[in-house]
Design a protein around this motif. Structure first.
Motif, PDB file in Angstrom:
ATOM      1  N   ALA B  28       6.662   4.557   1.193  1.00 19.64           N
ATOM      2  CA  ALA B  28       5.374   4.000   0.789  1.00 19.64           C
ATOM      3  C   ALA B  28       5.056   2.711   1.535  1.00 19.64           C
ATOM      4  CB  ALA B  28       5.357   3.732  -0.712  1.00 19.64           C
ATOM      5  N   VAL B  29       6.088   1.989   1.917  1.00 17.35           N
ATOM      6  CA  VAL B  29       5.848   0.676   2.508  1.00 17.35           C
ATOM      7  C   VAL B  29       7.010   0.334   3.438  1.00 17.35           C
ATOM      8  CG1 VAL B  29       6.892  -0.458   0.512  1.00 17.35           C
ATOM      9  CG2 VAL B  29       5.307  -1.726   1.922  1.00 17.35           C
ATOM     10  N   SER B  30       6.713  -0.416   4.510  1.00 13.54           N
ATOM     11  CA  SER B  30       7.796  -0.833   5.395  1.00 13.54           C
ATOM     12  C   SER B  30       7.663  -2.329   5.654  1.00 13.54           C
ATOM     13  CB  SER B  30       7.737  -0.059   6.710  1.00 13.54           C
ATOM     14  OG  SER B  30       6.584  -0.415   7.417  1.00 13.54           O
ATOM     15  N   ILE B 112       1.876   0.016   5.976  1.00 10.74           N
ATOM     16  CA  ILE B 112       1.552   0.992   4.936  1.00 10.74           C
ATOM     17  C   ILE B 112       2.202   2.318   5.315  1.00 10.74           C
ATOM     18  CG2 ILE B 112      -0.318   2.202   3.770  1.00 10.74           C
ATOM     19  CD1 ILE B 112      -2.107  -0.166   4.370  1.00 10.74           C
ATOM     20  N   GLY B 113       2.996   2.878   4.399  1.00 10.06           N
ATOM     21  CA  GLY B 113       3.744   4.089   4.698  1.00 10.06           C
ATOM     22  C   GLY B 113       2.964   5.363   4.424  1.00 10.06           C
ATOM     23  N   SER B 114       3.595   6.487   4.813  1.00  5.21           N
ATOM     24  CA  SER B 114       2.885   7.762   4.705  1.00  5.21           C
ATOM     25  C   SER B 114       2.555   8.119   3.265  1.00  5.21           C
ATOM     26  CB  SER B 114       3.706   8.870   5.352  1.00  5.21           C
ATOM     27  OG  SER B 114       5.038   8.797   4.914  1.00  5.21           O
ATOM     28  N   ALA B 115       3.419   7.725   2.306  1.00 10.78           N
ATOM     29  CA  ALA B 115       3.141   8.056   0.906  1.00 10.78           C
ATOM     30  C   ALA B 115       1.823   7.452   0.458  1.00 10.78           C
ATOM     31  CB  ALA B 115       4.273   7.557   0.019  1.00 10.78           C
ATOM     32  N   LEU B 116       1.614   6.195   0.857  1.00 12.58           N
ATOM     33  CA  LEU B 116       0.398   5.504   0.433  1.00 12.58           C
ATOM     34  C   LEU B 116      -0.843   6.110   1.078  1.00 12.58           C
ATOM     35  CD1 LEU B 116       0.403   3.243  -1.579  1.00 12.58           C
ATOM     36  CD2 LEU B 116       0.138   1.616   0.268  1.00 12.58           C
ATOM     37  N   TRP B 117      -0.755   6.399   2.389  1.00 12.96           N
ATOM     38  CA  TRP B 117      -1.891   7.034   3.079  1.00 12.96           C
ATOM     39  C   TRP B 117      -2.227   8.366   2.428  1.00 12.96           C
ATOM     40  CZ3 TRP B 117      -4.800   4.033   5.685  1.00 12.96           C
ATOM     41  CH2 TRP B 117      -4.306   3.066   6.573  1.00 12.96           C
ATOM     42  N   LEU B 118      -1.165   9.165   2.218  1.00  6.15           N
ATOM     43  CA  LEU B 118      -1.360  10.511   1.675  1.00  6.15           C
ATOM     44  C   LEU B 118      -1.954  10.450   0.267  1.00  6.15           C
ATOM     45  CD1 LEU B 118      -0.735  13.064   3.173  1.00  6.15           C
ATOM     46  CD2 LEU B 118       1.347  13.314   1.840  1.00  6.15           C
ATOM     47  N   LEU B 119      -1.437   9.505  -0.532  1.00  5.44           N
ATOM     48  CA  LEU B 119      -1.935   9.347  -1.898  1.00  5.44           C
ATOM     49  C   LEU B 119      -3.416   8.971  -1.869  1.00  5.44           C
ATOM     50  CD1 LEU B 119      -1.052   9.459  -4.789  1.00  5.44           C
ATOM     51  CD2 LEU B 119      -0.527   7.037  -4.698  1.00  5.44           C
ATOM     52  N   LEU B 120      -3.760   8.053  -0.977  1.00  3.91           N
ATOM     53  CA  LEU B 120      -5.149   7.629  -0.827  1.00  3.91           C
ATOM     54  C   LEU B 120      -6.026   8.839  -0.499  1.00  3.91           C
ATOM     55  CD1 LEU B 120      -6.501   4.857  -0.901  1.00  3.91           C
ATOM     56  CD2 LEU B 120      -6.325   4.767   1.575  1.00  3.91           C
ATOM     57  N   PHE B 121      -5.567   9.640   0.466  1.00  2.00           N
ATOM     58  CA  PHE B 121      -6.315  10.825   0.894  1.00  2.00           C
ATOM     59  C   PHE B 121      -6.478  11.820  -0.257  1.00  2.00           C
ATOM     60  CE2 PHE B 121      -6.005  15.097   2.962  1.00  2.00           C
ATOM     61  CZ  PHE B 121      -7.264  15.084   3.545  1.00  2.00           C
ATOM     62  N   THR B 157      -7.625 -10.630   0.489  1.00  2.00           N
ATOM     63  CA  THR B 157      -7.912 -12.058   0.612  1.00  2.00           C
ATOM     64  C   THR B 157      -6.845 -12.913  -0.061  1.00  2.00           C
ATOM     65  OG1 THR B 157      -9.386 -11.778  -1.267  1.00  2.00           O
ATOM     66  CG2 THR B 157     -10.421 -11.975   0.881  1.00  2.00           C
ATOM     67  N   LEU B 158      -6.204 -12.379  -1.113  1.00  2.00           N
ATOM     68  CA  LEU B 158      -5.287 -13.232  -1.865  1.00  2.00           C
ATOM     69  C   LEU B 158      -3.814 -13.000  -1.548  1.00  2.00           C
ATOM     70  CD1 LEU B 158      -6.970 -13.250  -5.387  1.00  2.00           C
ATOM     71  CD2 LEU B 158      -7.031 -15.006  -3.626  1.00  2.00           C
ATOM     72  N   TRP B 159      -3.402 -11.747  -1.516  1.00  2.00           N
ATOM     73  CA  TRP B 159      -1.960 -11.488  -1.537  1.00  2.00           C
ATOM     74  C   TRP B 159      -1.401 -10.765  -0.322  1.00  2.00           C
ATOM     75  CZ3 TRP B 159      -4.525  -9.321  -6.188  1.00  2.00           C
ATOM     76  CH2 TRP B 159      -4.685 -10.299  -7.183  1.00  2.00           C
ATOM     77  N   LEU B 160      -2.237 -10.138   0.471  1.00  2.00           N
ATOM     78  CA  LEU B 160      -1.689  -9.248   1.495  1.00  2.00           C
ATOM     79  C   LEU B 160      -1.615  -9.898   2.874  1.00  2.00           C
ATOM     80  CD1 LEU B 160      -3.002  -5.693   0.636  1.00  2.00           C
ATOM     81  CD2 LEU B 160      -0.694  -6.582   0.497  1.00  2.00           C
ATOM     82  N   GLU B 161      -1.380 -11.193   2.913  1.00  6.88           N
ATOM     83  CA  GLU B 161      -1.343 -11.862   4.203  1.00  6.88           C
ATOM     84  C   GLU B 161      -0.320 -11.240   5.162  1.00  6.88           C
ATOM     85  OE1 GLU B 161      -0.007 -15.808   4.451  1.00  6.88           O
ATOM     86  OE2 GLU B 161      -0.589 -15.792   6.556  1.00  6.88           O
ATOM     87  N   PRO B 162       0.847 -10.809   4.694  1.00  9.05           N
ATOM     88  CA  PRO B 162       1.809 -10.229   5.639  1.00  9.05           C
ATOM     89  C   PRO B 162       1.477  -8.806   6.078  1.00  9.05           C
ATOM     90  CG  PRO B 162       2.885 -11.021   3.626  1.00  9.05           C
ATOM     91  CD  PRO B 162       1.426 -10.939   3.358  1.00  9.05           C
ATOM     92  N   LEU B 163       0.379  -8.204   5.586  1.00  9.26           N
ATOM     93  CA  LEU B 163       0.055  -6.845   5.999  1.00  9.26           C
ATOM     94  C   LEU B 163      -0.161  -6.823   7.518  1.00  9.26           C
ATOM     95  CD1 LEU B 163      -0.515  -4.056   4.678  1.00  9.26           C
ATOM     96  CD2 LEU B 163      -2.927  -4.582   4.942  1.00  9.26           C
ATOM     97  N   ALA B 164       0.533  -5.896   8.186  1.00  9.81           N
ATOM     98  CA  ALA B 164       0.515  -5.886   9.651  1.00  9.81           C
ATOM     99  C   ALA B 164      -0.904  -5.771  10.197  1.00  9.81           C
ATOM    100  CB  ALA B 164       1.374  -4.726  10.153  1.00  9.81           C
ATOM    101  N   LEU B 165      -1.693  -4.933   9.549  1.00 12.70           N
ATOM    102  CA  LEU B 165      -3.066  -4.725   9.997  1.00 12.70           C
ATOM    103  C   LEU B 165      -3.855  -6.035   9.953  1.00 12.70           C
ATOM    104  CD1 LEU B 165      -4.882  -2.383  10.845  1.00 12.70           C
ATOM    105  CD2 LEU B 165      -5.482  -2.069   8.461  1.00 12.70           C
ATOM    106  N   LEU B 166      -3.638  -6.786   8.874  1.00 13.58           N
ATOM    107  CA  LEU B 166      -4.351  -8.044   8.685  1.00 13.58           C
ATOM    108  C   LEU B 166      -3.870  -9.076   9.701  1.00 13.58           C
ATOM    109  CD1 LEU B 166      -6.513  -9.007   6.735  1.00 13.58           C
ATOM    110  CD2 LEU B 166      -4.722 -10.030   5.355  1.00 13.58           C
TER     111      LEU B 166
END
Lengths: 255, 388
Positions: B28-30, B112-121, B157-166
């Protein structure tokens, strides 16, 4: 170029053979150019007088062409089987529950730009030829599913009733009534799918596949217009040749 | 649809069971300590001892149960559950980020891992299915996405600063804005110019059958040529023109850059635009025109007051197709130095930096979907007798 195809199957055998003239000419041109690119060195020398090398030599044009056809062919063949299969499945009584979702998915999916789909395939599947085939397959499914659904939906209910009334089984109705009547629309979907696939496969050169996109990308990187022209001419001819085959296959093609 | 109990909704049931399976088994996450080192991946069950993951799986199972013998009320409840799940996903990701990223990793990147992408889809598919089954309108469907958007906005804006995309965005936010603007300018210019040109062409086609045949022949031919090849073929003549003619090079015409991109985009845009304008003008019922003439309208009045309003929805449909197509093709134009969001895709692919690829690809998909929704609903709204 087109008027003859409008009259469809009322043509004499001789006239029908003539219809295949255009695809054959395009194919011959494509093969001739792939084989004789080296002979045209003088021409490309005019375009890039200062370059040391004006003919792309990292791989033969025939093998690049073959790779391109292989990737597009494999993806398109799978897309036809899966796409038509899925569309048939969701129009049968057992799978009808899935029809609204599948048809909406097919139309929403077509909004996604093919480049973006190709780009997303790489993080998911890695570099190389396989991700390209998968991306082309996924994207190529959409027009085929959509058109097969539209083709089957456009068949008059009366025709259906009549066929069942004659004692045909569900399978016979599908094979002898639904599919033949929907064939032109399905073929149009396959044509769209293959056209997009030929174009998108060329972009595969940026994700590590070697095909006709290669000379173009390498030409852009090295600033060698001659390479770009060679790749572009061959891809253009391939697309036109394949399209002209579909043009002849689709009866009463409305341009 | 009908009242009371219905047959099992196999669509929803299978979507939810696959969602639970994907969510609990795939990564789900790396987390990676920096941009270069490959990270380590975690399944949802490995984050915070797995209880938040199980908690999120419960509503999915609940929707699956509701789908077994669906009532209208049950489907409404399922809709609420799906919207809630979509809203909770970014919050789960934020919590996971807070737990997994330690304070001594200032450059850590969360993927963001494949589980999260797939779940979103799968959840979005469930949303579409529920929207169809409950017969909700298009705008209502968009409204359902608002809580999810708010959730992501809050988390980003608040918590996901380490997100690679961001992180990838923050490293080049100026570049991103420029690229986005360039993308929009190219698409807008091509669609605008093709609208004008296509109108003229379509009017000429109405007068002369010869122009119609030749025009459609040429445009069909053009549409068949792959974009990369057309960009390439335009490159040589434009480079030549740019080097010979001073005023052309002064406005920036050369083999690479905006000029070949604009010309190719214009060429591709003309076919759908001309086709729709032509159909729009042809399909107006002759009886309607006849009665307008009978009422004493002159030619230009008939055109402005009868033909144009009737044609507008079909023309808008043409603008929709053209815009969506142009958004995708402009991405390819980045290869010939035209700028735009495609730059990130191809640079990212070149550096094997997948988050950079996403930084280009996701906004492009977003733009295409937005253009599709905007022009689609406009065209629907303007259709005579057919409000949205």
């Amino acid at each position: 170029m087109k008027p003859a195809s409008l009259t469809g199957n009322r043509l004499t055998p001789l006239a029908r053979q003539r219809l295949w003239l255009a695809p054959l000419v395009w194919l011959a041109l494509l093969l001739l150019l792939a084989a004789g690119m080296g002979q045209l060195e003088w021409l490309f020398r005019l375009v890039e007088p200062d370059m040391r090398e004006v003919i792309y030599r990292r791989a033969g044009f025939f093998s690049l062409l073959g790779q391109h056809i292989l990737v597009v062919g494999a993806a398109s063949l799978l897309a036809v089987v899966l796409g038509v299969g899925a569309a048939i499945a969701v129009t049968r009584p057992a799978g009808r529950d899935f029809l609204p979702l599948v048809s909406q998915l097919a139309s929403i999916g077509q909004t996604f730009p093919p480049v973006a789909v190709l780009a997303l395939a790489v993080p998911a599947l890695g570099f190389g030829t396989l991700p390209i085939i998968v991306a082309l397959l996924l994207y190529g499914l959409l027009p085929i599913v959509r058109n097969t659904l539209a083709g089957i939906a456009s068949i008059d209910l009366d025709v259906h009733e009549a066929a069942r009334g004659m004692g045909m089984t569900a399978g016979q109705v599908l094979r002898q009534v639904e599919l033949p009547l929907a064939a032109p629309v399905i073929l149009a979907g396959i044509r769209t799918s293959v056209t997009i696939n030929i174009a998108t496969a060329a972009l595969g050169a940026t994700v590590g596949a070697s095909n006709l996109g290669d000379p173009i990308i390498s030409g852009i990187v090295n600033g060698n217009t001659a390479y770009i022209l060679q790749g572009a001419l061959l891809i253009g001819l391939l697309a036109i040749a394949v399209d002209s085959v579909f043009e002849r296959l689709i009866p009463g093609n409305p341009g | 649809m009908g009242e009371g109990r219905q047959r099992t909704n196999w669509v929803l049931l299978s979507l939810m069971l696959s969602a639970v399976a994907a969510w609990l088994t795939l990564d789900a996450v790396s987390v990676a300590p920096n941009r270069i080192v490959p990270g380590s991946a975690y399944t949802a069950r490995e984050v915070m001892d797995g209880w938040p993951a199980l908690l999120l799986a419960l509503p999915m199972l609940a929707v699956a149960v509701l789908a077994w013998q669906p009532t209208r009320k049950g489907l409404r409840l399922a809709l609420v559950a799906v919207v809630a799940l979509l809203t909770l996903l970014p919050l789960w990701l934020s919590a996971a980020t807070a737990v997994l990223v330690e304070s001594d990793m200032p450059r850590a990147r969360v993927g963001i891992g494949s589980a999260l992408w797939l779940l979103l889809f799968l959840l979005l598919l469930a949303l579409i299915e529920l929207r169809t089954r409950l017969g909700l309108s298009r705008p209502m469907g968009w409204l359902l996405l608002v809580p999810m958007g708010a959730g992501w906005w809050l988390a980003l804006t608040l918590w996901l600063e380490p997100l690679a995309l961001l992180r990838e965005y923050q490293a080049r936010s100026d570049q991103f804005i420029t690229a986005l603007a360039m993308h929009l300018v190219l698409v807008g210019a091509a669609v605008g110019a093709s609208l004008v040109l296509a109108s003229l062409l379509a009017l000429a086609m109405r007068r002369h059958a010869g122009i119609r045949r030749a025009g459609f022949g040429v445009l069909n031919f053009l549409q068949t040529i792959p974009s990369l090849a057309l960009f390439g073929l335009l490159l040589a003549p434009l480079a030549w023109l740019g080097s010979r003619i001073d005023w052309l090079s002064a406005i920036g015409v050369s083999g690479i850059g905006w000029a070949p991109a604009f010309l190719a985009l214009l060429g591709y845009s003309l076919l759908p635009m001309v086709r729709n304008i032509h159909v729009a003008l042809e399909e107006v019922d002759p009886a309607v025109v006849e009665s307008a003439r009978g009422m004493g309208m002159n030619r230009s009045q008939v055109f402005l007051q009868v033909r144009l309003p009737l044609a507008l929805p079909v023309v808008l449909e043409g603008i929709r197709i053209t815009t969506v197509q142009a958004i995708g093709l402009t991405a390819v134009a980045a290869l010939i130095g035209a700028g735009g969001l495609g730059t990130f895709i191809f640079q990212g692919l070149g550096q094997a930096a997948m988050d950079m690829v996403l930084l280009g690809a996701l906004p492009i998909i977003g733009l295409a979907l937005m253009a599709d929704a905007l022009f689609g609903s406009l065209s629907e709204r303007l259709r005579p007798g057919g409000a949205a």
